[in-house]
Design a protein around this motif. Structure first.
Motif, PDB file in Angstrom:
ATOM      1  N   SER A 228       0.830  -1.205   0.000  1.00  0.00           N
ATOM      2  CA  SER A 228       0.000   0.000   0.000  1.00  0.00           C
ATOM      3  C   SER A 228       0.865   1.256   0.000  1.00  0.00           C
ATOM      4  O   SER A 228       0.626   2.193  -0.771  1.00  0.00           O
ATOM      5  CB  SER A 228      -0.918  -0.008   1.226  1.00  0.00           C
ATOM      6  N   ASP A 229       1.864   1.275   0.869  1.00  0.00           N
ATOM      7  CA  ASP A 229       2.752   2.430   0.962  1.00  0.00           C
ATOM      8  C   ASP A 229       3.443   2.695  -0.377  1.00  0.00           C
ATOM      9  O   ASP A 229       3.529   3.842  -0.824  1.00  0.00           O
ATOM     10  CB  ASP A 229       3.786   2.187   2.060  1.00  0.00           C
ATOM     11  N   ARG A 230       3.925   1.646  -1.014  1.00  0.00           N
ATOM     12  CA  ARG A 230       4.604   1.800  -2.304  1.00  0.00           C
ATOM     13  C   ARG A 230       3.630   2.362  -3.343  1.00  0.00           C
ATOM     14  O   ARG A 230       3.958   3.294  -4.081  1.00  0.00           O
ATOM     15  CB  ARG A 230       5.181   0.467  -2.775  1.00  0.00           C
ATOM     16  N   LEU A 231       2.436   1.795  -3.426  1.00  0.00           N
ATOM     17  CA  LEU A 231       1.433   2.243  -4.384  1.00  0.00           C
ATOM     18  C   LEU A 231       1.083   3.716  -4.167  1.00  0.00           C
ATOM     19  O   LEU A 231       1.067   4.512  -5.119  1.00  0.00           O
ATOM     20  CB  LEU A 231       0.174   1.374  -4.264  1.00  0.00           C
ATOM     21  N   ILE A 232       0.835   4.084  -2.922  1.00  0.00           N
ATOM     22  CA  ILE A 232       0.444   5.462  -2.607  1.00  0.00           C
ATOM     23  C   ILE A 232       1.599   6.428  -2.866  1.00  0.00           C
ATOM     24  O   ILE A 232       1.415   7.484  -3.474  1.00  0.00           O
ATOM     25  CB  ILE A 232      -0.050   5.563  -1.151  1.00  0.00           C
ATOM     26  N   ASN A 233       2.792   6.082  -2.404  1.00  0.00           N
ATOM     27  CA  ASN A 233       3.947   6.970  -2.609  1.00  0.00           C
ATOM     28  C   ASN A 233       4.232   7.190  -4.091  1.00  0.00           C
ATOM     29  O   ASN A 233       4.477   8.319  -4.518  1.00  0.00           O
ATOM     30  CB  ASN A 233       5.189   6.423  -1.904  1.00  0.00           C
ATOM     31  N   GLU A 234       4.199   6.119  -4.880  1.00  0.00           N
ATOM     32  CA  GLU A 234       4.454   6.256  -6.317  1.00  0.00           C
ATOM     33  C   GLU A 234       3.347   7.049  -7.001  1.00  0.00           C
ATOM     34  O   GLU A 234       3.619   7.886  -7.867  1.00  0.00           O
ATOM     35  CB  GLU A 234       4.610   4.879  -6.953  1.00  0.00           C
ATOM     36  N   GLY A 235       2.102   6.802  -6.620  1.00  0.00           N
ATOM     37  CA  GLY A 235       0.982   7.525  -7.227  1.00  0.00           C
ATOM     38  C   GLY A 235       0.993   9.000  -6.876  1.00  0.00           C
ATOM     39  O   GLY A 235       0.753   9.855  -7.748  1.00  0.00           O
ATOM     40  N   LEU A 236       1.290   9.330  -5.630  1.00  0.00           N
ATOM     41  CA  LEU A 236       1.367  10.736  -5.238  1.00  0.00           C
ATOM     42  C   LEU A 236       2.558  11.423  -5.904  1.00  0.00           C
ATOM     43  O   LEU A 236       2.468  12.591  -6.284  1.00  0.00           O
ATOM     44  CB  LEU A 236       1.444  10.868  -3.716  1.00  0.00           C
TER      45      LEU A 236
ATOM     46  N   HIS B  27      -6.730   3.914  -4.268  1.00  0.00           N
ATOM     47  CA  HIS B  27      -7.412   2.985  -3.371  1.00  0.00           C
ATOM     48  C   HIS B  27      -8.266   1.995  -4.161  1.00  0.00           C
ATOM     49  O   HIS B  27      -8.431   0.843  -3.734  1.00  0.00           O
ATOM     50  CB  HIS B  27      -8.230   3.738  -2.327  1.00  0.00           C
ATOM     51  N   ASP B  28      -8.790   2.418  -5.292  1.00  0.00           N
ATOM     52  CA  ASP B  28      -9.507   1.476  -6.157  1.00  0.00           C
ATOM     53  C   ASP B  28      -8.569   0.360  -6.619  1.00  0.00           C
ATOM     54  O   ASP B  28      -8.958  -0.805  -6.677  1.00  0.00           O
ATOM     55  CB  ASP B  28     -10.102   2.186  -7.379  1.00  0.00           C
ATOM     56  N   VAL B  29      -7.335   0.707  -6.917  1.00  0.00           N
ATOM     57  CA  VAL B  29      -6.347  -0.295  -7.319  1.00  0.00           C
ATOM     58  C   VAL B  29      -6.005  -1.195  -6.131  1.00  0.00           C
ATOM     59  O   VAL B  29      -6.000  -2.420  -6.237  1.00  0.00           O
ATOM     60  CB  VAL B  29      -5.067   0.385  -7.870  1.00  0.00           C
ATOM     61  N   LEU B  30      -5.731  -0.588  -4.988  1.00  0.00           N
ATOM     62  CA  LEU B  30      -5.352  -1.341  -3.793  1.00  0.00           C
ATOM     63  C   LEU B  30      -6.440  -2.320  -3.370  1.00  0.00           C
ATOM     64  O   LEU B  30      -6.157  -3.468  -3.018  1.00  0.00           O
ATOM     65  CB  LEU B  30      -5.042  -0.373  -2.644  1.00  0.00           C
ATOM     66  N   LEU B  31      -7.675  -1.881  -3.416  1.00  0.00           N
ATOM     67  CA  LEU B  31      -8.792  -2.687  -2.911  1.00  0.00           C
ATOM     68  C   LEU B  31      -9.593  -3.358  -4.023  1.00  0.00           C
ATOM     69  O   LEU B  31     -10.720  -3.799  -3.803  1.00  0.00           O
ATOM     70  CB  LEU B  31      -9.707  -1.801  -2.051  1.00  0.00           C
ATOM     71  N   ALA B  32      -9.002  -3.467  -5.194  1.00  0.00           N
ATOM     72  CA  ALA B  32      -9.692  -3.999  -6.370  1.00  0.00           C
ATOM     73  C   ALA B  32     -10.419  -5.325  -6.143  1.00  0.00           C
ATOM     74  O   ALA B  32     -11.532  -5.497  -6.646  1.00  0.00           O
ATOM     75  CB  ALA B  32      -8.714  -4.129  -7.539  1.00  0.00           C
TER      76      ALA B  32
ATOM     77  N   ALA C 235     -19.076  -2.813  -0.638  1.00  0.00           N
ATOM     78  CA  ALA C 235     -19.491  -3.108   0.743  1.00  0.00           C
ATOM     79  C   ALA C 235     -18.329  -3.708   1.543  1.00  0.00           C
ATOM     80  O   ALA C 235     -18.129  -3.371   2.719  1.00  0.00           O
ATOM     81  CB  ALA C 235     -20.686  -4.060   0.742  1.00  0.00           C
ATOM     82  N   GLU C 236     -17.558  -4.584   0.911  1.00  0.00           N
ATOM     83  CA  GLU C 236     -16.401  -5.176   1.591  1.00  0.00           C
ATOM     84  C   GLU C 236     -15.342  -4.111   1.891  1.00  0.00           C
ATOM     85  O   GLU C 236     -14.716  -4.137   2.954  1.00  0.00           O
ATOM     86  CB  GLU C 236     -15.788  -6.290   0.733  1.00  0.00           C
ATOM     87  N   ARG C 237     -15.172  -3.172   0.980  1.00  0.00           N
ATOM     88  CA  ARG C 237     -14.208  -2.084   1.205  1.00  0.00           C
ATOM     89  C   ARG C 237     -14.611  -1.266   2.425  1.00  0.00           C
ATOM     90  O   ARG C 237     -13.786  -0.966   3.286  1.00  0.00           O
ATOM     91  CB  ARG C 237     -14.122  -1.178  -0.019  1.00  0.00           C
ATOM     92  N   ASP C 238     -15.887  -0.894   2.495  1.00  0.00           N
ATOM     93  CA  ASP C 238     -16.373  -0.127   3.651  1.00  0.00           C
ATOM     94  C   ASP C 238     -16.175  -0.907   4.944  1.00  0.00           C
ATOM     95  O   ASP C 238     -15.720  -0.352   5.948  1.00  0.00           O
ATOM     96  CB  ASP C 238     -17.856   0.222   3.483  1.00  0.00           C
ATOM     97  N   HIS C 239     -16.502  -2.185   4.915  1.00  0.00           N
ATOM     98  CA  HIS C 239     -16.355  -3.022   6.101  1.00  0.00           C
ATOM     99  C   HIS C 239     -14.887  -3.169   6.489  1.00  0.00           C
ATOM    100  O   HIS C 239     -14.531  -3.096   7.676  1.00  0.00           O
ATOM    101  CB  HIS C 239     -17.008  -4.392   5.863  1.00  0.00           C
ATOM    102  N   PHE C 240     -14.028  -3.357   5.524  1.00  0.00           N
ATOM    103  CA  PHE C 240     -12.588  -3.481   5.756  1.00  0.00           C
ATOM    104  C   PHE C 240     -12.054  -2.223   6.441  1.00  0.00           C
ATOM    105  O   PHE C 240     -11.323  -2.298   7.432  1.00  0.00           O
ATOM    106  CB  PHE C 240     -11.883  -3.730   4.422  1.00  0.00           C
ATOM    107  N   VAL C 241     -12.442  -1.054   5.933  1.00  0.00           N
ATOM    108  CA  VAL C 241     -11.989   0.210   6.528  1.00  0.00           C
ATOM    109  C   VAL C 241     -12.536   0.348   7.951  1.00  0.00           C
ATOM    110  O   VAL C 241     -11.820   0.789   8.859  1.00  0.00           O
ATOM    111  CB  VAL C 241     -12.385   1.410   5.645  1.00  0.00           C
ATOM    112  N   GLN C 242     -13.778  -0.049   8.172  1.00  0.00           N
ATOM    113  CA  GLN C 242     -14.352   0.002   9.525  1.00  0.00           C
ATOM    114  C   GLN C 242     -13.569  -0.896  10.487  1.00  0.00           C
ATOM    115  O   GLN C 242     -13.274  -0.498  11.618  1.00  0.00           O
ATOM    116  CB  GLN C 242     -15.824  -0.412   9.506  1.00  0.00           C
ATOM    117  N   LEU C 243     -13.230  -2.093  10.034  1.00  0.00           N
ATOM    118  CA  LEU C 243     -12.477  -3.012  10.886  1.00  0.00           C
ATOM    119  C   LEU C 243     -11.066  -2.483  11.171  1.00  0.00           C
ATOM    120  O   LEU C 243     -10.595  -2.541  12.314  1.00  0.00           O
ATOM    121  CB  LEU C 243     -12.398  -4.396  10.238  1.00  0.00           C
ATOM    122  N   LEU C 244     -10.405  -1.964  10.150  1.00  0.00           N
ATOM    123  CA  LEU C 244      -9.069  -1.391  10.356  1.00  0.00           C
ATOM    124  C   LEU C 244      -9.127  -0.207  11.325  1.00  0.00           C
ATOM    125  O   LEU C 244      -8.265  -0.072  12.204  1.00  0.00           O
ATOM    126  CB  LEU C 244      -8.459  -0.952   9.029  1.00  0.00           C
ATOM    127  N   THR C 245     -10.142   0.637  11.169  1.00  0.00           N
ATOM    128  CA  THR C 245     -10.307   1.785  12.062  1.00  0.00           C
ATOM    129  C   THR C 245     -10.515   1.325  13.498  1.00  0.00           C
ATOM    130  O   THR C 245      -9.916   1.870  14.431  1.00  0.00           O
ATOM    131  CB  THR C 245     -11.485   2.660  11.592  1.00  0.00           C
TER     132      THR C 245
END
Length: 160
Positions: A36-44, A130-135, A140-150
């Motif tokens: 995730s860090d690599r994807l975000i850093n390169e994209g930014l 994030h669409d790429v990361l969570l493809a 619904a799974e993305r929302d749930h995943f973020v809720q669980l991580l939070t």
């Protein structure tokens, strides 16, 4: 591919990581964080930004002007690194620094109009990343995943 990733694949491309490692949430989170860090850093970087730029601009947009120390606390950026981040943002006219009327020894940082526009562009970039990361996940799974991580992060961020 990192050394750790290469260890998961023999020459024939088959995965060889032991199941007991693949079942460990800590290992999975760690490996996903690296990717995730690599994807975000390169994209930014392609958008001429860094994740710390986004953190500061988002904090200023959501909570308003702040001192460097307050921005450090809000964003998780070390105080010693904050000056460099703010210098980069100020050079690009994305933030403005003014002396604090209540304490002339410190500055108050404010997001500029240009900074708000840049933040909106970065929101779009991050949405796409994030669409790429969570493809593999449904919306619904993305929302749930973020809720669980939070929930996990909130739990482990509480003082002991």
């Amino acid at each position: 591919m990192t050394r750790g990733e290469a260890a998961d694949f023999p020459d024939d491309g088959a995965r060889r990581t032991p199941d007991r490692l693949r079942r460990r949430a800590s290992r999975l989170l760690s490996q996903l964080a690296v990717r995730s860090d690599r994807l975000i850093n390169e994209g930014l970087a392609r958008a001429d930004a860094r994740k710390w730029h986004y953190a500061v601009l988002a904090s200023l947009q959501e909570y308003g002007p702040a001192s460097q120390a307050e921005l450090s606390t809000r964003s998780g950026i070390y105080r010693s690194d904050m000056v460099g981040v703010l210098n980069e943002l100020a050079e690009r006219d994305l933030v403005e620094r003014e002396p604090d009327p209540g304490d002339r020894r410190r500055n108050v940082i404010t997001i500029s109009a240009r900074g708000r526009r840049h933040l909106n562009r970065l929101d779009t970039v991050l949405d796409d990343l994030h669409d790429v990361l969570l493809a593999p996940l449904t919306p619904a799974e993305r929302d749930h995943f973020v809720q669980l991580l939070t929930r996990l992060l909130d739990h482990h961020s509480q003082p002991s």
